[in-house]
Design an enzyme around this catalytic site. Structure first.
Site, PDB file in Angstrom:
ATOM      1  N   ASP A   1      -5.507  -1.904   1.159  1.00 38.43           N
ATOM      2  CA  ASP A   1      -6.187  -2.928   1.941  1.00 38.43           C
ATOM      3  C   ASP A   1      -6.961  -2.304   3.096  1.00 38.43           C
ATOM      4  O   ASP A   1      -8.001  -2.818   3.518  1.00 38.43           O
ATOM      5  CB  ASP A   1      -5.169  -3.933   2.498  1.00 38.43           C
TER       6      ASP A   1
ATOM      7  N   GLY B   1       0.775  -1.230   0.000  1.00 34.57           N
ATOM      8  CA  GLY B   1       0.000   0.000   0.000  1.00 34.57           C
ATOM      9  C   GLY B   1       0.807   1.280   0.000  1.00 34.57           C
ATOM     10  O   GLY B   1       1.828   1.401  -0.691  1.00 34.57           O
ATOM     11  N   LEU B   2       0.337   2.262   0.780  1.00 30.85           N
ATOM     12  CA  LEU B   2       0.983   3.569   0.841  1.00 30.85           C
ATOM     13  C   LEU B   2       2.422   3.482   1.320  1.00 30.85           C
ATOM     14  O   LEU B   2       3.293   4.212   0.839  1.00 30.85           O
ATOM     15  CB  LEU B   2       0.200   4.489   1.784  1.00 30.85           C
TER      16      LEU B   2
ATOM     17  N   ARG C   1       6.096  -5.677   9.866  1.00 34.27           N
ATOM     18  CA  ARG C   1       5.898  -6.544  11.035  1.00 34.27           C
ATOM     19  C   ARG C   1       6.219  -7.983  10.687  1.00 34.27           C
ATOM     20  O   ARG C   1       6.777  -8.719  11.495  1.00 34.27           O
ATOM     21  CB  ARG C   1       4.451  -6.416  11.513  1.00 34.27           C
TER      22      ARG C   1
ATOM     23  N   ASP D   1       7.839  -4.043  14.300  1.00 31.69           N
ATOM     24  CA  ASP D   1       6.455  -4.063  14.769  1.00 31.69           C
ATOM     25  C   ASP D   1       6.294  -2.874  15.702  1.00 31.69           C
ATOM     26  O   ASP D   1       6.893  -2.826  16.786  1.00 31.69           O
ATOM     27  CB  ASP D   1       6.177  -5.367  15.510  1.00 31.69           C
ATOM     28  N   VAL D   2       5.495  -1.888  15.313  1.00 35.75           N
ATOM     29  CA  VAL D   2       5.398  -0.660  16.103  1.00 35.75           C
ATOM     30  C   VAL D   2       4.726  -0.872  17.449  1.00 35.75           C
ATOM     31  O   VAL D   2       4.786   0.010  18.311  1.00 35.75           O
ATOM     32  CB  VAL D   2       4.660   0.455  15.319  1.00 35.75           C
TER      33      VAL D   2
ATOM     34  N   VAL E   1      -7.484   6.633  -0.328  1.00 37.08           N
ATOM     35  CA  VAL E   1      -6.615   5.861  -1.220  1.00 37.08           C
ATOM     36  C   VAL E   1      -7.066   4.402  -1.255  1.00 37.08           C
ATOM     37  O   VAL E   1      -7.468   3.818  -0.236  1.00 37.08           O
ATOM     38  CB  VAL E   1      -5.146   5.955  -0.744  1.00 37.08           C
TER      39      VAL E   1
ATOM     40  N   TYR F   1     -10.826   4.631  14.597  1.00 29.25           N
ATOM     41  CA  TYR F   1      -9.774   5.041  13.653  1.00 29.25           C
ATOM     42  C   TYR F   1      -9.685   6.569  13.572  1.00 29.25           C
ATOM     43  O   TYR F   1      -8.595   7.145  13.708  1.00 29.25           O
ATOM     44  CB  TYR F   1     -10.065   4.461  12.274  1.00 29.25           C
TER      45      TYR F   1
ATOM     46  N   ASN G   1       3.972   5.278   9.070  1.00 29.22           N
ATOM     47  CA  ASN G   1       2.873   4.917   8.178  1.00 29.22           C
ATOM     48  C   ASN G   1       2.031   3.762   8.707  1.00 29.22           C
ATOM     49  O   ASN G   1       0.868   3.638   8.339  1.00 29.22           O
ATOM     50  CB  ASN G   1       3.441   4.532   6.802  1.00 29.22           C
TER      51      ASN G   1
END
Length: 285
Positions: free
Chosen positions: A202, A13-14, A34, A59-60, A199, A162, A86
């Site tokens: 997924d 993705g982005l 991740r 993995d954030v 955008v 979100y 991101n």
């Protein structure tokens, strides 16, 4: 020496498109993922398309993972010039049914993950002559537009967590920018939020009206800002960092923009000092 960039959540993705664009500009790009295998596959794909990047497991939601990534960056590059936060998640729930657990799971990635990355990697950003941090936000974070009934696309009824997390991320962006601008040791670090628009990824189940290439442009522009570029704002699509509320800039942007107009300093006049430098105790700091 090439500028060094880290993009989190970049195996698709982005994130992947941002990694591609930065690599095409000559940066040494670390593609954070991740899942190590998916990250390696994304890196192979980009290399085959002429945009070499280096995959790195990150993995954030795992502080140890971020510290390990920082140790590797320090060992192999010695500094970090660009951090693109991101990585993101959507945990769907209607507001009336939303639980604290849904909020926690969402904030863990979208807010706490970004904060942990900035705090842990700050020693490496300090070493850059012109560091840039880009937090990937959303037009759905706008208090004004949401309360005004703006249709952002997608299913607004289930994205309460979100949108709330992205509003918090915008404020986090402003707070970092204000503190850094007021500290001579950190004033070279510009922090901004990017809102790429709706955008097709997924995350949006492919229903977005913009391509990843179109969405990534604003992220890349903020990641490559010149020395006189802004800090502490929200930039939408390809518009400049200013109070462009018609395109969905969050209320955090309006406050930052007003503060810059009122302030006396070129970087962030009128800002109060905050110490954000003590959040990392990594050995490589």
């Amino acid at each position: 020496m090439d500028a060094v960039a880290l993009v989190t959540g970049a195996n698709k993705g982005l994130g992947r498109e941002t990694a591609r664009s930065l690599a095409e500009r000559g940066m040494a790009v670390l593609l954070g993922s991740r899942d190590a295998e998916r990250g390696a596959a994304a890196a192979r794909r980009l290399a085959a398309e002429g945009a070499p990047v280096t995959p790195i497991r990150l993995d954030v939601t795992d502080a140890a993972s971020i510290e390990a990534a920082g140790e590797r960056i320090a060992r192999e590059h010695g500094r970090l010039d660009v951090l693109v936060n991101n990585a993101g998640t959507v945990v769907e729930s209607a507001a009336a049914e939303m639980t604290a657990d849904v909020l926690r799971r969402t904030f863990e990635v979208n807010v706490f993950g970004a904060a942990t990355a900035v705090g842990t990697l700050l020693p490496l950003l300090r070493r850059s002559p012109a560091a840039r941090v880009v937090n990937v936000s959303s037009t759905t974070a706008s208090l004004a537009l949401t309360s005004g009934g703006r249709d952002f696309g997608g299913d607004a009824a289930v994205r309460a967590a979100y949108s709330t997390s992205k509003t918090a991320l915008n404020m986090l962006t402003v707070q970092y920018a204000r503190a850094f601008a007021d500290d001579p040791a950190l004033a070279h670090i510009k922090v901004n939020a990017a809102t790429p628009g709706y955008v097709a990824t997924d995350l949006t189940r492919g229903r977005g009206t913009r391509t990843v290439a179109e969405g990534a442009r604003v992220i890349v522009r903020l990641a490559t800002l010149p020395a006189d570029g802004p800090s502490g704002g929200s930039s939408t699509r390809t518009a400049p960092c200013r109070g462009d509320h018609g395109h969905g800039a969050a209320s955090a942007e309006r406050g930052a923009h007003a503060a810059r107009r009122r302030g006396s300093g070129a970087r962030g006049g009128g800002q109060t000092r905050q110490d954000l430098t003590s959040s990392s105790s990594a050995a490589w700091s």
